[in-house]
Design a protein around this motif. Structure first.
Motif, PDB file in Angstrom:
ATOM      1  N   GLY A 295      -0.070   6.108  39.686  1.00  7.42           N
ATOM      2  CA  GLY A 295      -0.349   5.979  38.336  1.00  7.42           C
ATOM      3  C   GLY A 295      -1.236   7.428  37.650  1.00  7.42           C
ATOM      4  O   GLY A 295      -1.545   7.680  36.869  1.00  7.42           O
ATOM      5  N   CYS A 296      -2.630   6.330  37.976  1.00  9.64           N
ATOM      6  CA  CYS A 296      -3.972   7.606  38.103  1.00  9.64           C
ATOM      7  C   CYS A 296      -3.821   8.729  38.159  1.00  9.64           C
ATOM      8  O   CYS A 296      -4.434   9.352  37.434  1.00  9.64           O
ATOM      9  CB  CYS A 296      -4.242   6.263  39.086  1.00  9.64           C
ATOM     10  N   ALA A 297      -3.472   9.176  39.183  1.00 11.19           N
ATOM     11  CA  ALA A 297      -3.182  10.502  39.954  1.00 11.19           C
ATOM     12  C   ALA A 297      -2.494  11.581  38.722  1.00 11.19           C
ATOM     13  O   ALA A 297      -2.424  12.564  38.477  1.00 11.19           O
ATOM     14  CB  ALA A 297      -2.986  10.947  41.409  1.00 11.19           C
ATOM     15  N   ILE A 298      -1.044  10.486  38.299  1.00 11.50           N
ATOM     16  CA  ILE A 298      -0.149  11.532  37.088  1.00 11.50           C
ATOM     17  C   ILE A 298      -1.026  12.024  36.330  1.00 11.50           C
ATOM     18  O   ILE A 298      -1.049  12.490  35.759  1.00 11.50           O
ATOM     19  CB  ILE A 298       1.103  10.580  36.878  1.00 11.50           C
ATOM     20  N   GLY A 299      -1.667  10.520  35.916  1.00  9.12           N
ATOM     21  CA  GLY A 299      -2.389  10.949  34.737  1.00  9.12           C
ATOM     22  C   GLY A 299      -3.860  11.228  34.278  1.00  9.12           C
ATOM     23  O   GLY A 299      -4.231  12.441  33.889  1.00  9.12           O
ATOM     24  N   GLU A 300      -4.522  11.447  35.708  1.00  4.63           N
ATOM     25  CA  GLU A 300      -5.678  11.806  36.181  1.00  4.63           C
ATOM     26  C   GLU A 300      -5.604  13.691  36.099  1.00  4.63           C
ATOM     27  O   GLU A 300      -5.596  14.070  35.473  1.00  4.63           O
ATOM     28  CB  GLU A 300      -6.563  11.912  36.990  1.00  4.63           C
ATOM     29  N   VAL A 301      -4.688  14.271  36.986  1.00  2.26           N
ATOM     30  CA  VAL A 301      -3.954  15.744  37.343  1.00  2.26           C
ATOM     31  C   VAL A 301      -3.415  15.733  35.925  1.00  2.26           C
ATOM     32  O   VAL A 301      -4.529  16.987  35.084  1.00  2.26           O
ATOM     33  CB  VAL A 301      -3.003  15.762  38.181  1.00  2.26           C
ATOM     34  N   LEU A 302      -2.849  15.770  34.989  1.00  2.97           N
ATOM     35  CA  LEU A 302      -2.121  15.884  33.549  1.00  2.97           C
ATOM     36  C   LEU A 302      -3.703  15.754  32.585  1.00  2.97           C
ATOM     37  O   LEU A 302      -3.386  16.896  32.576  1.00  2.97           O
ATOM     38  CB  LEU A 302      -0.906  15.072  33.318  1.00  2.97           C
TER      39      LEU A 302
ATOM     40  N   GLY B 120      -7.112  19.205  30.319  1.00  3.83           N
ATOM     41  CA  GLY B 120      -8.171  19.782  29.301  1.00  3.83           C
ATOM     42  C   GLY B 120      -8.346  21.375  29.823  1.00  3.83           C
ATOM     43  O   GLY B 120      -9.698  22.054  28.851  1.00  3.83           O
ATOM     44  N   THR B 121      -8.106  21.748  31.393  1.00  6.68           N
ATOM     45  CA  THR B 121      -8.759  22.833  31.886  1.00  6.68           C
ATOM     46  C   THR B 121      -7.920  24.165  31.148  1.00  6.68           C
ATOM     47  O   THR B 121      -8.102  24.773  30.351  1.00  6.68           O
ATOM     48  CB  THR B 121      -8.465  22.853  33.245  1.00  6.68           C
ATOM     49  N   ALA B 122      -7.006  23.574  31.000  1.00  6.18           N
ATOM     50  CA  ALA B 122      -6.227  24.510  30.365  1.00  6.18           C
ATOM     51  C   ALA B 122      -6.282  25.199  29.343  1.00  6.18           C
ATOM     52  O   ALA B 122      -5.999  25.896  28.419  1.00  6.18           O
ATOM     53  CB  ALA B 122      -4.674  24.675  30.183  1.00  6.18           C
ATOM     54  N   PHE B 123      -6.532  24.035  28.442  1.00  2.00           N
ATOM     55  CA  PHE B 123      -6.804  24.306  27.227  1.00  2.00           C
ATOM     56  C   PHE B 123      -8.078  24.402  26.230  1.00  2.00           C
ATOM     57  O   PHE B 123      -8.731  24.922  25.604  1.00  2.00           O
ATOM     58  CB  PHE B 123      -6.545  23.233  26.001  1.00  2.00           C
ATOM     59  N   GLY B 124      -8.986  24.465  27.962  1.00  2.00           N
ATOM     60  CA  GLY B 124     -10.555  24.667  27.385  1.00  2.00           C
ATOM     61  C   GLY B 124     -11.862  23.958  26.788  1.00  2.00           C
ATOM     62  O   GLY B 124     -12.080  23.923  25.874  1.00  2.00           O
ATOM     63  N   LEU B 125     -11.000  22.464  26.560  1.00  2.00           N
ATOM     64  CA  LEU B 125     -11.437  21.460  25.933  1.00  2.00           C
ATOM     65  C   LEU B 125     -12.796  20.923  27.149  1.00  2.00           C
ATOM     66  O   LEU B 125     -13.167  21.796  27.805  1.00  2.00           O
ATOM     67  CB  LEU B 125     -10.786  20.292  26.396  1.00  2.00           C
ATOM     68  N   HIS B 126     -14.398  20.760  26.420  1.00  2.00           N
ATOM     69  CA  HIS B 126     -15.220  20.411  26.949  1.00  2.00           C
ATOM     70  C   HIS B 126     -15.181  19.297  27.697  1.00  2.00           C
ATOM     71  O   HIS B 126     -14.228  18.865  27.630  1.00  2.00           O
ATOM     72  CB  HIS B 126     -16.587  19.754  25.425  1.00  2.00           C
TER      73      HIS B 126
ATOM     74  N   ILE C 209      -9.284  20.743  45.503  1.00  2.00           N
ATOM     75  CA  ILE C 209     -10.557  20.339  46.626  1.00  2.00           C
ATOM     76  C   ILE C 209     -10.970  19.133  45.871  1.00  2.00           C
ATOM     77  O   ILE C 209     -10.677  18.389  46.134  1.00  2.00           O
ATOM     78  CB  ILE C 209     -10.902  21.273  47.099  1.00  2.00           C
ATOM     79  N   ALA C 210     -11.913  19.756  45.201  1.00  2.00           N
ATOM     80  CA  ALA C 210     -12.324  18.561  44.487  1.00  2.00           C
ATOM     81  C   ALA C 210     -11.118  17.662  43.612  1.00  2.00           C
ATOM     82  O   ALA C 210     -11.688  16.051  44.313  1.00  2.00           O
ATOM     83  CB  ALA C 210     -13.625  18.657  43.294  1.00  2.00           C
ATOM     84  N   LEU C 211     -10.293  17.525  42.886  1.00  2.00           N
ATOM     85  CA  LEU C 211      -9.190  16.409  42.456  1.00  2.00           C
ATOM     86  C   LEU C 211      -8.875  15.778  43.424  1.00  2.00           C
ATOM     87  O   LEU C 211      -8.579  14.122  43.642  1.00  2.00           O
ATOM     88  CB  LEU C 211      -8.453  17.583  41.574  1.00  2.00           C
ATOM     89  N   ALA C 212      -8.186  16.415  44.328  1.00  2.00           N
ATOM     90  CA  ALA C 212      -8.144  15.777  45.768  1.00  2.00           C
ATOM     91  C   ALA C 212      -9.087  14.952  46.040  1.00  2.00           C
ATOM     92  O   ALA C 212      -8.276  13.867  46.850  1.00  2.00           O
ATOM     93  CB  ALA C 212      -7.079  16.613  46.656  1.00  2.00           C
ATOM     94  N   GLY C 213     -10.388  15.121  46.542  1.00  2.00           N
ATOM     95  CA  GLY C 213     -10.933  14.389  47.526  1.00  2.00           C
ATOM     96  C   GLY C 213     -11.440  13.262  46.458  1.00  2.00           C
ATOM     97  O   GLY C 213     -11.967  12.518  46.810  1.00  2.00           O
ATOM     98  N   SER C 214     -11.463  13.364  45.155  1.00  2.00           N
ATOM     99  CA  SER C 214     -11.956  12.420  44.633  1.00  2.00           C
ATOM    100  C   SER C 214     -10.527  11.520  44.053  1.00  2.00           C
ATOM    101  O   SER C 214     -11.324  10.390  44.647  1.00  2.00           O
ATOM    102  CB  SER C 214     -11.924  13.080  42.964  1.00  2.00           C
ATOM    103  N   LEU C 215      -9.696  11.561  44.301  1.00  2.00           N
ATOM    104  CA  LEU C 215      -8.844  10.754  44.709  1.00  2.00           C
ATOM    105  C   LEU C 215      -8.956  10.170  45.875  1.00  2.00           C
ATOM    106  O   LEU C 215      -8.365   9.195  45.927  1.00  2.00           O
ATOM    107  CB  LEU C 215      -7.192  11.407  44.001  1.00  2.00           C
TER     108      LEU C 215
END
Length: 141
Positions: free
Chosen positions: A12-19, A24-30, A105-111
């Motif tokens: 559940g965390c990974a689904i939400g975290e990755v999404l 956030g990255t795609a929309f250029g959010l802070h 890589i950072a996202l996979a490593g963080s999870l």
């Protein structure tokens, strides 16, 4: 049992975290807004996966919400604290684009790190009849 509970939480965390990170990255959010979005979505998906199982076992929505809160809150909180801390501290990870290997890589490593460090937390909670021990009274994984 603790590893399975953590894996369930990680899903559940990974689904939400990755999404959240992708949106956030795609929309250029802070970066701060991206982290908040990721955490919120991790809780939503984490709770939803638990509720799906206990609703299927026959609990009503109110009881399912209580079980999900009791089962997942601490685990998700620990996992989110760890994986977002990693994402924020890896130089350039939060500013990397979706096409950048550093981001993934950072996202996979963080999870992976979050999973590893959350297993003992879940073991401790289950040993005291808390966390996912509450879920197991209602259904089998």
């Amino acid at each position: 049992m603790a590893a399975l509970a953590t894996l369930h939480c990680l899903t559940g965390c990974a689904i939400g975290e990755v999404l959240g990170m992708v949106l956030g990255t795609a929309f250029g959010l802070h970066n701060g807004a991206t982290v908040v979005l990721s955490v919120l979505l991790a809780f939503v998906f984490g709770y939803a996966l638990t509720m799906r199982g206990v609703l299927k076992a026959g609990l009503d929505v109110r009881a399912a919400v209580k079980v999900a809160l009791a089962a997942d809150t601490v685990s998700i909180l620990v996992m989110e604290l760890i994986d977002n801390s990693v994402m924020v501290t890896v130089p350039g990870a939060m500013d990397a684009g979706l096409g950048d290997l550093l981001f993934w890589i950072a996202l996979a490593g963080s999870l992976a790190l979050a999973f590893t460090l959350t297993v003992p937390v879940n073991k401790w909670m289950i040993g005291r009849g808390r966390g996912h021990a509450v879920v197991h009274a209602h259904h089998q994984h």
